[in-house]
Design an enzyme around this catalytic site. Structure first.
Site, mmCIF file in Angstrom:
data_model
loop_
_atom_site.group_PDB
_atom_site.id
_atom_site.type_symbol
_atom_site.label_atom_id
_atom_site.label_comp_id
_atom_site.label_asym_id
_atom_site.label_seq_id
_atom_site.Cartn_x
_atom_site.Cartn_y
_atom_site.Cartn_z
ATOM 1 N N HIS A 109 1.041 -6.321 -16.107
ATOM 2 C CA HIS A 109 2.509 -6.522 -16.380
ATOM 3 C C HIS A 109 3.882 -7.187 -17.090
ATOM 4 O O HIS A 109 4.867 -6.880 -16.126
ATOM 5 C CB HIS A 109 3.016 -6.585 -14.484
ATOM 6 C CG HIS A 109 1.535 -4.702 -13.776
ATOM 7 N ND1 HIS A 109 1.828 -3.568 -14.024
ATOM 8 C CD2 HIS A 109 0.946 -4.742 -13.552
ATOM 9 C CE1 HIS A 109 1.425 -2.798 -12.996
ATOM 10 N NE2 HIS A 109 0.902 -2.958 -13.382
ATOM 11 N N ASP A 111 -3.006 -7.480 -11.219
ATOM 12 C CA ASP A 111 -3.413 -6.320 -10.487
ATOM 13 C C ASP A 111 -3.372 -5.381 -12.438
ATOM 14 O O ASP A 111 -2.333 -5.971 -13.224
ATOM 15 C CB ASP A 111 -3.170 -5.292 -10.060
ATOM 16 C CG ASP A 111 -1.317 -5.068 -9.833
ATOM 17 O OD1 ASP A 111 -0.939 -6.735 -11.072
ATOM 18 O OD2 ASP A 111 -0.643 -4.184 -9.761
ATOM 19 N N GLU A 112 -4.410 -4.350 -12.070
ATOM 20 C CA GLU A 112 -4.106 -3.582 -13.820
ATOM 21 C C GLU A 112 -3.896 -3.640 -14.850
ATOM 22 O O GLU A 112 -2.988 -4.298 -15.175
ATOM 23 C CB GLU A 112 -3.195 -2.506 -12.904
ATOM 24 C CG GLU A 112 -3.456 -0.868 -11.742
ATOM 25 C CD GLU A 112 -1.365 -1.250 -11.450
ATOM 26 O OE1 GLU A 112 -1.864 0.426 -10.960
ATOM 27 O OE2 GLU A 112 -0.884 -1.211 -11.617
ATOM 28 N N TRP A 159 7.284 -0.386 -3.750
ATOM 29 C CA TRP A 159 7.220 -0.425 -4.860
ATOM 30 C C TRP A 159 8.219 0.997 -5.287
ATOM 31 O O TRP A 159 8.711 1.815 -5.007
ATOM 32 C CB TRP A 159 5.691 0.222 -6.035
ATOM 33 C CG TRP A 159 4.639 -0.797 -5.574
ATOM 34 C CD1 TRP A 159 4.141 -0.411 -4.505
ATOM 35 C CD2 TRP A 159 4.447 -1.299 -6.208
ATOM 36 N NE1 TRP A 159 2.666 -1.670 -4.764
ATOM 37 C CE2 TRP A 159 2.831 -2.267 -5.610
ATOM 38 C CE3 TRP A 159 5.047 -2.790 -7.210
ATOM 39 C CZ2 TRP A 159 2.791 -3.141 -5.820
ATOM 40 C CZ3 TRP A 159 4.317 -3.386 -7.792
ATOM 41 C CH2 TRP A 159 3.893 -3.923 -6.761
ATOM 42 N N THR A 160 9.363 0.100 -6.582
ATOM 43 C CA THR A 160 10.247 1.046 -6.922
ATOM 44 C C THR A 160 11.097 1.964 -7.886
ATOM 45 O O THR A 160 11.341 2.168 -9.033
ATOM 46 C CB THR A 160 11.675 0.270 -6.850
ATOM 47 O OG1 THR A 160 11.228 -1.122 -7.337
ATOM 48 C CG2 THR A 160 11.336 -0.195 -5.303
ATOM 49 N N GLU A 161 9.636 2.301 -8.604
ATOM 50 C CA GLU A 161 9.991 3.103 -9.449
ATOM 51 C C GLU A 161 10.603 4.581 -10.363
ATOM 52 O O GLU A 161 10.982 4.462 -10.636
ATOM 53 C CB GLU A 161 8.191 4.055 -10.978
ATOM 54 C CG GLU A 161 7.204 2.861 -10.866
ATOM 55 C CD GLU A 161 6.461 2.321 -9.725
ATOM 56 O OE1 GLU A 161 7.004 2.617 -8.590
ATOM 57 O OE2 GLU A 161 5.189 1.762 -10.643
ATOM 58 N N TYR A 193 1.820 1.836 1.223
ATOM 59 C CA TYR A 193 2.063 1.898 0.417
ATOM 60 C C TYR A 193 3.188 2.951 1.165
ATOM 61 O O TYR A 193 2.695 4.209 0.392
ATOM 62 C CB TYR A 193 0.874 2.029 -0.117
ATOM 63 C CG TYR A 193 0.330 1.699 -1.461
ATOM 64 C CD1 TYR A 193 0.368 0.211 -1.412
ATOM 65 C CD2 TYR A 193 0.741 1.709 -3.086
ATOM 66 C CE1 TYR A 193 -0.189 -0.874 -1.619
ATOM 67 C CE2 TYR A 193 0.792 0.405 -3.805
ATOM 68 C CZ TYR A 193 0.031 -0.742 -2.864
ATOM 69 O OH TYR A 193 -0.232 -2.008 -3.923
ATOM 70 N N ASP A 196 7.721 -6.588 -14.024
ATOM 71 C CA ASP A 196 7.538 -6.181 -14.311
ATOM 72 C C ASP A 196 7.223 -5.492 -15.401
ATOM 73 O O ASP A 196 8.460 -6.403 -16.035
ATOM 74 C CB ASP A 196 7.350 -5.380 -13.572
ATOM 75 C CG ASP A 196 5.288 -4.443 -12.978
ATOM 76 O OD1 ASP A 196 5.292 -4.190 -13.440
ATOM 77 O OD2 ASP A 196 5.248 -4.511 -11.832
ATOM 78 N N ARG A 244 11.328 -3.044 -11.105
ATOM 79 C CA ARG A 244 10.961 -1.641 -11.501
ATOM 80 C C ARG A 244 12.459 -1.005 -11.900
ATOM 81 O O ARG A 244 13.461 -0.513 -12.111
ATOM 82 C CB ARG A 244 10.368 -0.359 -10.751
ATOM 83 C CG ARG A 244 8.777 -0.427 -11.822
ATOM 84 C CD ARG A 244 7.798 -1.587 -11.806
ATOM 85 N NE ARG A 244 6.648 -1.547 -11.940
ATOM 86 C CZ ARG A 244 5.515 -1.170 -11.206
ATOM 87 N NH1 ARG A 244 6.281 -1.418 -10.137
ATOM 88 N NH2 ARG A 244 4.146 -1.712 -11.775
ATOM 89 N N TRP A 285 -5.266 -4.379 -1.872
ATOM 90 C CA TRP A 285 -4.331 -2.939 -1.986
ATOM 91 C C TRP A 285 -5.484 -1.722 -2.369
ATOM 92 O O TRP A 285 -4.362 -0.675 -1.811
ATOM 93 C CB TRP A 285 -3.753 -3.297 -3.037
ATOM 94 C CG TRP A 285 -4.050 -3.118 -4.333
ATOM 95 C CD1 TRP A 285 -4.132 -4.180 -5.005
ATOM 96 C CD2 TRP A 285 -3.715 -2.142 -5.697
ATOM 97 N NE1 TRP A 285 -4.354 -3.647 -6.424
ATOM 98 C CE2 TRP A 285 -3.929 -2.483 -6.858
ATOM 99 C CE3 TRP A 285 -3.423 -0.482 -5.447
ATOM 100 C CZ2 TRP A 285 -4.476 -1.473 -8.403
ATOM 101 C CZ3 TRP A 285 -3.125 -0.108 -6.459
ATOM 102 C CH2 TRP A 285 -3.556 -0.322 -7.821
ATOM 103 N N ASP A 340 5.856 4.146 -0.477
ATOM 104 C CA ASP A 340 6.731 4.345 -2.054
ATOM 105 C C ASP A 340 5.802 5.444 -2.250
ATOM 106 O O ASP A 340 6.254 6.460 -2.480
ATOM 107 C CB ASP A 340 6.515 3.693 -3.342
ATOM 108 C CG ASP A 340 4.485 3.345 -2.932
ATOM 109 O OD1 ASP A 340 4.127 3.387 -2.255
ATOM 110 O OD2 ASP A 340 4.430 3.228 -4.766
HETATM 111 C C1 ACM Z 1 -0.282 -2.088 -7.596
HETATM 112 O O1 ACM Z 1 -0.392 -1.574 -6.886
HETATM 113 N N1 ACM Z 1 -0.556 -2.431 -9.053
HETATM 114 C C2 ACM Z 1 -0.516 -4.068 -6.620
#
Ligand code: ACM
Length: 609
Positions: free
Chosen positions: A265, A327-328, A470-472, A419, A191, A162, A394, A421
């Protein structure tokens, strides 16, 4: 004459008492398993030598000198013939200590650290935290420490997809991780918003996928439609740079685990190689965060691409584990793709979940064939877990619990606890933009990664714990460090210290302030924690007072009680504040903390009832 001498003597005596007390303090994060304090101190001078005894001891000695030099600006000679005024680093114990365990024995005359290489390295890290600086003198209290980790895996993940962070920043974080005895750096390299690793066979990954045209400003929900900054941004690590990080980390007992996301991703890859998608292009490297529908197709060219990429990844990263994301992954594109449906049919799969499981299992076979193990996020459980996969839990702990019950290894990194972030205050308006959620220091600290739902045998599958960054919304080094610290110090104690030795009050009040001062000295940013605010009754006047005690003892506090902004033009706090006559109106205390090193906190706001 006498009258004059007495106060001077008293002062000297007082000074030496304070010095003796300080010099006797043992303040180590993460808290060691056993500490026996003695009397007196060892003085480190420029004449102190390091005696490096056994395989790799000289390498650890160089690391000791690296950290010593960084903090105090000098190094010690390595001299293997001296016997006094010496720091012995010994990897030759006849009865071997377990991996990462160490014994540290400080006497008035010498310091002995023994264990195998990893243990001696951690003994050195404890020693560095034991050093007290008194004027120009460095002293270490007499003490015997026997120490070993509670968990084998003590990790921190950094998302560089990110936002890109250069290798100097990565090294800065690795140094702090090493001092906290964290031993896994999970490098989230790809990502939707960017691909960050040079892959020689696929040059468009770095000419196209590593860059985006524009990024949203503000948070995901701040402006609809989004507002973009119109600025190209990105970056990538060359393979040489990635190897440099791997080596730098290994010298600090840290394994770098690379993550290459699949099958989701992956929008940034599809922007360069659209033929690997499901025909839903054109694709663009994404300028905002979220869960994207654009995923890989399950065809042979995709597997060829991924195996080629992983081949280059394995040549850079010696880690036993390779993280493949998982994931996702919305399955809509596979539902709508005749090709994906054909793959489902040909392989006798029930649905798209099984197709994902089939996809991951193929990759696992490839990794296993190359002597590596696969880690994935807990979604890899859906549709059936690959035979040897390790699960990173997670979405809470359930994925980890299910995986451990099926006999798979697990790393716990549940969102509600790990988390980092998430914001560090409930009132988000006092914090920099964060992704949402509230994760204060004590919640991180009090997390226990061994779920009670597992039997002792199943609990053995819990390899350890990891915090995820996470660095969004983290674009600068300063903000990254602000979000990491002090919560990563709490993570360290979750991973290293046995539950029965954990004590949040002792951690936060006694040891953390010293750790934060050291961070400040090393030029690392951190969030200054809130002060302790207590309402007292003033016995003399019968009125109420507000007492404010900052976390770090020699900080200043500036405050207002009139609702106006607190900055360094506000009142300097020197003693408890008499609460004004408000005639029943609500009262708000606002304050900032300024450390001795001139770091300024956020403005903290407290409703006084
Ligand atoms: C995640 O936070 N999508 C692993």
């Amino acid at each position: 004459m006498k009258k004059r001498i007495i106060p001077v003597l008293c002062l000297l005596l007082l000074n030496s008492i304070t010095f003796a007390q300080q010099a006797n303090e043992v303040s180590i994060i993460p808290k060691p398993a056993s500490v026996e304090k003695g009397i007196g101190a060892f003085i480190i001078s420029k004449h102190t030598n390091i005696l490096a005894k056994g395989a790799d001891a000289e390498k650890v000695a160089s690391m000791f000198n690296y950290f010593l030099n960084k903090k105090y600006g000098f190094v010690l000679k390595i001299n293997n013939t001296v016997t006094t005024n010496v720091i012995v680093l010994n990897t030759t114990l006849r009865i071997k200590l377990p991996y990462e365990a160490y014994q540290l024995k400080v006497t008035n005359h010498s310091i002995n650290i023994s264990g195998e290489r990893s243990g001696v390295f951690y003994g050195v890290q404890s020693l560095l935290q034991l050093i007290h600086e008194n004027g120009r003198q460095l002293s270490v209290p007499v003490v015997t420490i026997d120490d070993a980790p509670n968990f084998a895996y003590r990790g921190l993940m950094l998302d560089v997809g990110r936002h890109f962070f250069d290798i100097d920043e990565i090294k800065k974080i690795l140094d702090v991780m090493a001092s906290l005895k964290l031993n896994r750096f999970h490098w989230h390299l790809t990502d939707d918003q960017g691909w960050r690793l040079e892959i020689k066979k696929y040059p468009k990954l770095t000419s196209i996928s590593a860059w985006r045209d524009s990024s949203i400003i503000g948070g995901y929900g701040d402006f609809k439609p989004f507002i973009y900054d119109g600025q190209r941004s990105g970056g990538f690590y060359t393979q040489d740079q990635a190897r440099e990080v791997v080596k730098y980390a290994a010298e600090r007992n840290i394994v770098v685990i690379p993550e290459i996301e699949m099958p989701g991703h992956s929008t940034a890859v599809l922007a360069a190689y659209p033929e690997l998608g499901n025909g839903t292009g054109p694709y663009k490297v994404a300028g905002y965060g979220g869960v994207f529908y654009t995923i890989y197709n399950p065809g042979e060219p995709t597997f060829k691409f991924l195996e080629d990429v992983l081949t280059e990844v394995m040549a850079i990263f010696p880690s036993k584990y390779i993280h493949i994301g998982g994931d996702e992954v919305p399955k809509d594109e596979w539902k709508n793709s005749p090709f994906a449906q054909l793959v489902i049919k040909d392989n006798h799969l029930k649905n798209e979940e099984e197709l994902q499981s089939w996809f991951i299992s193929r990759i696992e076979k490839f990794l296993n064939k190359n002597g590596r193990n696969l880690i994935g996020w807990d979604e890899i459980l859906e549709g059936g877990l690959s035979p040897n996969a390790t699960v990173m839990s997670w979405r809470g702990e359930q994925g980890g619990i299910d995986a451990a019950k099926q006999g798979h290894d697990v790393i716990m990194s549940p969102g509600g606890y790990m988390y980092i972030d998430h914001a560090q205050a409930k009132d988000h308006t006092t914090e920099p933009l964060a992704i949402g959620g509230f994760l204060p220091l004590d919640v991180v600290y009090n997390y226990s990664p061994r779920p009670a739902a597992l039997t002792p045998d199943q609990q053995k599958h819990i390899l350890g714990v990891q915090a995820n960054m996470w660095t969004e919304y983290i674009a600068t080094d300063n903000k990254l460090e602000y979000m990491l610290f002090p919560r990563v110090a709490a993570l360290a104690e979750v991973g290293w210290t046995k539950s029965e030795n954990k004590d949040y009050k002792n951690f936060s009040e006694n040891r953390l302030p010293i750790f934060l001062k050291n961070l400040e000295r090393s030029g690392v940013n951190y969030r200054i924690p809130e002060a302790d605010v207590v309402i007292n009754n003033d016995a003399q006047t019968g009125r109420k007072t507000i007492a404010i005690t900052p976390f770090i003892a020699d900080s200043k506090i500036y405050y207002t009680v009139d609702g106006h902004k607190a900055d360094n033009t506000a009142n300097l706090y020197t003693s408890p504040i008499l609460i004004p006559y408000t005639n029943g109106r609500p009262l708000t205390l606002k304050y900032i903390i300024v450390t001795a090193g001139n770091r300024v906190s956020n403005e903290f706001i407290v409703d006084i009832k």
